[in-house]
Design a protein around this motif. Structure first.
Motif, PDB file in Angstrom:
ATOM      1  N   ASP A 188       0.812  -1.299  -0.126  1.00 42.97           N
ATOM      2  CA  ASP A 188       0.067  -0.017  -0.098  1.00 42.97           C
ATOM      3  C   ASP A 188       0.785   1.277  -0.086  1.00 42.97           C
ATOM      4  O   ASP A 188       1.942   1.497   0.878  1.00 42.97           O
ATOM      5  CB  ASP A 188      -0.889  -0.147   1.278  1.00 42.97           C
ATOM      6  N   LEU A 189       0.644   2.227  -0.973  1.00 44.29           N
ATOM      7  CA  LEU A 189       1.214   3.376  -1.066  1.00 44.29           C
ATOM      8  C   LEU A 189       0.523   4.738  -0.709  1.00 44.29           C
ATOM      9  O   LEU A 189       0.937   5.777  -0.754  1.00 44.29           O
ATOM     10  CB  LEU A 189       1.786   3.786  -2.687  1.00 44.29           C
ATOM     11  N   SER A 190      -0.472   4.488  -0.014  1.00 51.69           N
ATOM     12  CA  SER A 190      -1.351   5.466   0.226  1.00 51.69           C
ATOM     13  C   SER A 190      -0.777   6.611   1.221  1.00 51.69           C
ATOM     14  O   SER A 190      -0.759   7.861   0.945  1.00 51.69           O
ATOM     15  CB  SER A 190      -2.785   5.225   0.970  1.00 51.69           C
ATOM     16  N   LYS A 191      -0.309   6.162   2.359  1.00 48.31           N
ATOM     17  CA  LYS A 191       0.558   7.145   3.313  1.00 48.31           C
ATOM     18  C   LYS A 191       1.576   7.848   2.562  1.00 48.31           C
ATOM     19  O   LYS A 191       1.698   8.918   2.932  1.00 48.31           O
ATOM     20  CB  LYS A 191       1.066   6.414   4.449  1.00 48.31           C
ATOM     21  N   GLU A 192       2.455   7.060   1.777  1.00 52.40           N
ATOM     22  CA  GLU A 192       3.478   7.649   1.174  1.00 52.40           C
ATOM     23  C   GLU A 192       3.156   8.683   0.067  1.00 52.40           C
ATOM     24  O   GLU A 192       3.644   9.806   0.140  1.00 52.40           O
ATOM     25  CB  GLU A 192       4.514   6.562   0.382  1.00 52.40           C
TER      26      GLU A 192
END
Length: 394
Positions: free
Chosen positions: A117-121
């Motif tokens: 998951d790349l959401s936070k980045e």
């Protein structure tokens, strides 16, 4: 048996999502991390086509993609993979990095997808971009405001030179300006400088050249404005008679080494400040703060008016009768026609071009030297650099 249990435990406890599908694209398994990411229960997706987890246009084209994968032998790199978007049960989408691996299992082929998951980045990257843009806009606004004030001050100086009355008005204006600038600009400038350093630190994992570029512009603008404020504040204190030297004994070598280290950090690329002391004696009796200011100002000029890949020579000497400080550069030099006016306030040589400066530094250094009973001399030729020498009697 034990290895199978271990593998199952690893898959179920993995932080990243893991999905397996058969050669028709039907979901066979999802680990808990994958179920959490997509918002489904296991029984809701088992046996369904993997396209249920994809937004358009990937959703409609997935079967064709799988067919090409099987018929052409196209392979996806395991590890970094590629960035795609996933579709949650609630209809929202999110970015993730996907790596696909083809696995032979029980005489058949299955495909395993590893999902990070790349959401936070992505959210952090966007916040950093927005913060950098806001800071740049704030610095530009402050810069425009200060330039307008400096322009107004310059115009006033030309007008008040016609009479003593207007000279008095100029001094009053300068006093008001310096007082305002010190209080209204120092605190926000310090905050902007600190924030730019933090942005640079937090942005390092993204290795984004645009963020680095704009943070560098912010830091340079703040540095220029801080120098302007310091010069005007020093001049105002001198003209108001508020500067009184405090003579105390100190080690000039230790002071000079500290100044060298400090100035080396802000020098241009591959500019080297070479410090050397002559003589056994190193103790002097002067105002350490005033002498430090003189050294920093002269070395700053040397680095400013010299190019990259150059040397700045910084020397001190203590004899029985004198203390001598010398700064030598091989920069643009000072035109002979400008040398007679070099120590006048606000004067700048005509060959300085777009190099930033207030024209106050040398005037301040000369007056600080005079307060300590010293003198400031220089030698220079155009395009051959300059030598500035401070000398004090012991």
């Amino acid at each position: 048996m034990e290895s199978g249990k271990l593998l199952k435990a690893i898959i179920e406890s993995a932080i990243d999502g893991i999905i397996t599908i058969d050669n028709r694209g039907r979901v066979e398994s999802l680990n808990p991390a994958a179920l959490k990411l997509f918002g489904y229960k296991l029984e809701e997706v088992i046996g369904r086509n993997i396209s249920v987890l994809m937004p358009e246009p990937d959703k409609s084209s997935h079967d064709g993609y799988l067919h090409r994968y099987q018929s052409t032998g196209e392979k996806r790199i395991i590890g970094k993979g590629r960035e795609v978007r996933g579709l949650r049960k609630d209809g929202s989408t999110f970015p993730f990095r996907l790596a696909v691996s083809e696995v032979q299992y029980d005489d058949r082929v299955i495909y395993t997808g590893f999902i990070h998951d790349l959401s936070k980045e992505k959210e952090a990257e966007q916040r950093l971009k927005e913060y950098a843009a806001e800071l740049e806009e704030l610095v530009n606004e402050r810069t425009k405001s200060l330039k307008k004030m400096l322009h107004a001050l310059s115009e006033a100086k030309e007008e008040v030179s016609l009479s003593l009355l207007k000279e008095k008005e100029l001094n009053q204006m300068k006093s008001r300006f310096v007082s305002m600038a010190s209080h209204e600009f120092r605190t926000p400038l310090s905050s902007i400088q600190l924030s730019s350093v933090l942005i640079e630190k937090y942005a390092e994992p993204f290795d984004n050249p645009h963020i680095k570029k704009h943070v560098s512009k912010i830091k340079n603008a703040v540095g220029n404005l801080t120098t302007i404020l310091n010069d005007f504040l020093s001049l105002e204190r001198l003209e108001a008679g508020k500067v009184e030297p405090a003579f105390t004994p100190f080690d000039i070598v230790k002071l000079s080494e500290e100044v060298t280290e400090e100035m080396q950090m802000i020098a241009k690329e591959d500019q080297n400040i070479i410090y050397q002391h002559t003589g056994i004696e190193s103790m002097v009796n002067l105002d350490q703060n005033l002498l430090r200011n003189c050294m920093i100002n002269l070395i700053s000029n040397a680095t400013k008016y010299s190019g990259e890949h150059t040397f700045i020579e910084f020397n001190t000497e203590v004899t029985d009768t004198q203390c001598i400080v010398t700064i030598r550069d091989n920069g643009i030099g000072i035109p002979e026609s400008d040398q007679k006016n070099l120590f006048q306030a606000f004067f700048r040589a005509h060959n300085t071009g777009n190099i930033p400066g207030t024209g106050l530094g040398l005037n301040i250094v000369q007056r600080y030297a005079g307060l300590m009973g010293g003198e400031l001399h220089f030698e220079s030729k155009i395009n051959e650099g300059a030598i500035f020498t401070l000398s004090f009697k012991r």
